[in-house]
Design a protein around this motif. Structure first.
Motif, PDB file in Angstrom:
ATOM      1  N   PRO A 243      53.555  38.585  58.343  1.00 28.95           N
ATOM      2  CA  PRO A 243      53.923  39.580  57.326  1.00 28.95           C
ATOM      3  C   PRO A 243      52.738  40.289  56.698  1.00 28.95           C
ATOM      4  N   GLU A 244      51.628  39.577  56.468  1.00 30.24           N
ATOM      5  CA  GLU A 244      50.467  40.220  55.860  1.00 30.24           C
ATOM      6  C   GLU A 244      49.853  41.245  56.809  1.00 30.24           C
ATOM      7  N   GLY A 245      49.724  40.866  58.087  1.00 29.89           N
ATOM      8  CA  GLY A 245      49.166  41.797  59.055  1.00 29.89           C
ATOM      9  C   GLY A 245      50.053  43.010  59.272  1.00 29.89           C
ATOM     10  N   LEU A 246      51.372  42.798  59.306  1.00 27.44           N
ATOM     11  CA  LEU A 246      52.303  43.906  59.488  1.00 27.44           C
ATOM     12  C   LEU A 246      52.250  44.851  58.299  1.00 27.44           C
ATOM     13  N   LEU A 251      50.712  50.063  55.954  1.00 30.52           N
ATOM     14  CA  LEU A 251      50.137  50.759  54.802  1.00 30.52           C
ATOM     15  C   LEU A 251      48.973  51.676  55.170  1.00 30.52           C
ATOM     16  N   ARG A 252      48.493  51.597  56.384  1.00 31.39           N
ATOM     17  CA  ARG A 252      47.469  52.557  56.804  1.00 31.39           C
ATOM     18  C   ARG A 252      48.008  53.985  56.798  1.00 31.39           C
ATOM     19  N   SER A 253      49.331  54.138  56.856  1.00 31.19           N
ATOM     20  CA  SER A 253      49.942  55.469  56.851  1.00 31.19           C
ATOM     21  C   SER A 253      50.443  55.880  55.464  1.00 31.19           C
ATOM     22  N   TYR A 254      50.334  55.010  54.487  1.00 32.75           N
ATOM     23  CA  TYR A 254      50.838  55.304  53.136  1.00 32.75           C
ATOM     24  C   TYR A 254      49.819  56.135  52.363  1.00 32.75           C
ATOM     25  N   GLU A 255      50.285  57.247  51.778  1.00 29.32           N
ATOM     26  CA  GLU A 255      49.394  58.145  51.043  1.00 29.32           C
ATOM     27  C   GLU A 255      49.843  58.374  49.602  1.00 29.32           C
ATOM     28  N   GLY A 256      50.672  57.481  49.070  1.00 26.67           N
ATOM     29  CA  GLY A 256      51.055  57.567  47.667  1.00 26.67           C
ATOM     30  C   GLY A 256      52.302  58.369  47.379  1.00 26.67           C
ATOM     31  N   ASP A 268      55.738  49.695  47.524  1.00 30.01           N
ATOM     32  CA  ASP A 268      56.875  48.840  47.838  1.00 30.01           C
ATOM     33  C   ASP A 268      58.061  49.661  48.331  1.00 30.01           C
ATOM     34  N   ALA A 269      58.378  50.756  47.625  1.00 28.53           N
ATOM     35  CA  ALA A 269      59.509  51.598  48.029  1.00 28.53           C
ATOM     36  C   ALA A 269      59.245  52.226  49.392  1.00 28.53           C
ATOM     37  N   TRP A 270      58.009  52.643  49.623  1.00 23.74           N
ATOM     38  CA  TRP A 270      57.654  53.248  50.914  1.00 23.74           C
ATOM     39  C   TRP A 270      57.772  52.215  52.030  1.00 23.74           C
ATOM     40  N   LEU A 271      57.236  51.016  51.797  1.00 24.03           N
ATOM     41  CA  LEU A 271      57.331  49.957  52.803  1.00 24.03           C
ATOM     42  C   LEU A 271      58.780  49.607  53.098  1.00 24.03           C
ATOM     43  N   PHE A 272      59.613  49.580  52.071  1.00 18.72           N
ATOM     44  CA  PHE A 272      61.016  49.267  52.273  1.00 18.72           C
ATOM     45  C   PHE A 272      61.654  50.298  53.199  1.00 18.72           C
TER      46      PHE A 272
END
Length: 391
Positions: A243-246, A251-256, A268-272
């Protein structure tokens, strides 16, 4: 971007030269939003722009809700005819039972056999809400969608869509439809809360339609899905199995901001949102699917619900998170709140459905009452096959 433009942008490239009615465009969104796009622009995933729903949904979602977060305490909510709770009025609490449900799903998912084939094949049914133009009732338009995604690079993705017909959304809507003479061809307006609710509508039929087939080359020759960015089958099969690695990989693609605009969105909402697509649509290994459930169990302010019945009558558990619905500039009632859910089988970790429930009406959901299932896609089948559809 207005809903029609978003529908047009999501339309598969191989169908661009074919005239298509609005109902088909609406149905295409539920699957097109998870597919890669040629342009690097951000994309909306999973949810159709127009309102979707389930007939009789309120009767199907009686459940006890359990909230997970990092602030302590345990207290399951009392059963109710709605899965939702009053928005922004209670402090989230840790509920160990909720975490155990997700961990059980993770265990079950990781134990499934890992087989592959020539095509990853999915079958789903999307449900869209429309408002009758000449009567005070709402209709559910159902579409069956199949997609065959090749495992080999350089192949083509195949799709098949079939209208299952339109029907009244609830007993009250059925009574109003019958008072209108039970028409089999029904003129509908633009969806509730749309940019132009008085615009010229189109006709829907209560009769099922013929299947529409299509196929197109993979984006860049190997991109098969969108997971924060366009990914290949090799990318999916090589995702981290912890889970940590995934989480770090995603999150490398998350930009806020959210997946469709510059509107701020928590990680959290983005990951969901992204993880729901991974679990529902994508041919990851059983261990990666298990890691995805474990990652969801560690997110704050998620809600876990047992005994949720989806539109196909199947009972499962659901994990959900609230999202603020963006309001139009001229929207009445202010900003709305949605609860986005993944319904799954706890024993196997298999996705059953995903949907969004109106918690507080507002924005594009301003015309819907709290508890309305605003969009829905039920998964009938997902697995590997060596057969492609007949051309």
């Amino acid at each position: 971007m207005n809903p029609i433009d978003q529908l047009r942008a999501a339309r598969p490239a191989h169908l661009d030269d074919t005239p298509v009615d609005p109902r088909t465009r609406a149905a295409e969104l539920s699957r097109a939003m998870a597919r890669p796009r040629p342009a690097p622009a951000r994309r909306r995933i999973v949810r159709p722009v127009w309102g979707l729903g389930l007939a009789g949904a309120a009767a199907a979602v009686t459940a006890v809700a359990v909230v997970i977060s990092a602030t302590g305490g345990t207290a399951p909510r009392a059963p109710s005819v709605q899965v939702i709770s009053s928005p922004a009025t209670t402090t989230p609490r840790i509920e160990l039972a909720g975490r155990s449900i997700l961990l059980a799903a993770a265990h079950g998912a990781a134990r499934q056999p890992d087989v592959t084939g020539a095509y990853w094949h999915t079958v789903s049914v999307s449900r869209n809400l429309f408002e009758a133009a000449d009567g005070d009732y709402t209709l559910v338009d159902r579409q069956r969608n199949e997609v065959w995604t090749p495992s080999a690079t350089g192949g083509e993705q195949w799709s098949r869509t079939r209208s299952l017909g339109v029907e009244p959304a609830s007993p009250d809507d059925r009574a109003a439809w019958e008072r209108a003479g039970s028409p089999t061809e029904i003129q509908v307006r633009s969806p509730k809360g749309g940019d132009n609710p008085k615009s010229e509508g189109f006709a829907l039929s209560t009769e099922p339609g013929a299947a529409q087939d299509g196929h197109a080359p993979l984006v860049d020759g190997d991109k098969v899905f969108w997971l924060g960015r366009n990914v290949s089958m090799k990318d999916l099969r090589g995702l981290p199995e912890d889970p940590e690695g995934l989480k770090a990989w995603l999150l490398r693609s998350y930009e806020g901001h959210d997946t469709e605009s510059d509107t701020p969105m928590s990680s959290d909402a983005w990951l969901f949102a992204v993880t729901v697509g991974l679990i529902t649509d994508m041919p990851v290994t059983p261990q990666v699917r298990g890691a995805a459930f474990r990652m969801l169990a560690d997110l704050e302010t998620i809600e876990v619900v047992r005994d949720v019945v989806d539109a196909e009558g199947r009972t499962g558990s659901a994990v959900a998170i609230e999202e603020r619905a963006r309001a139009k500039a001229d929207a009445k009632g202010g900003e709305g709140i949605l609860r986005n859910r993944l319904i799954f089988d706890e024993a196997t970790g298999r996705a059953l459905a995903r949907d969004s429930v109106v918690v507080r009406p507002g924005g594009l959901q301003a015309g819907f009452a709290p508890g309305t299932v605003w969009n829905s896609e039920t998964v009938l089948a997902a697995g590997w096959t060596d057969e492609r559809p007949a051309s």
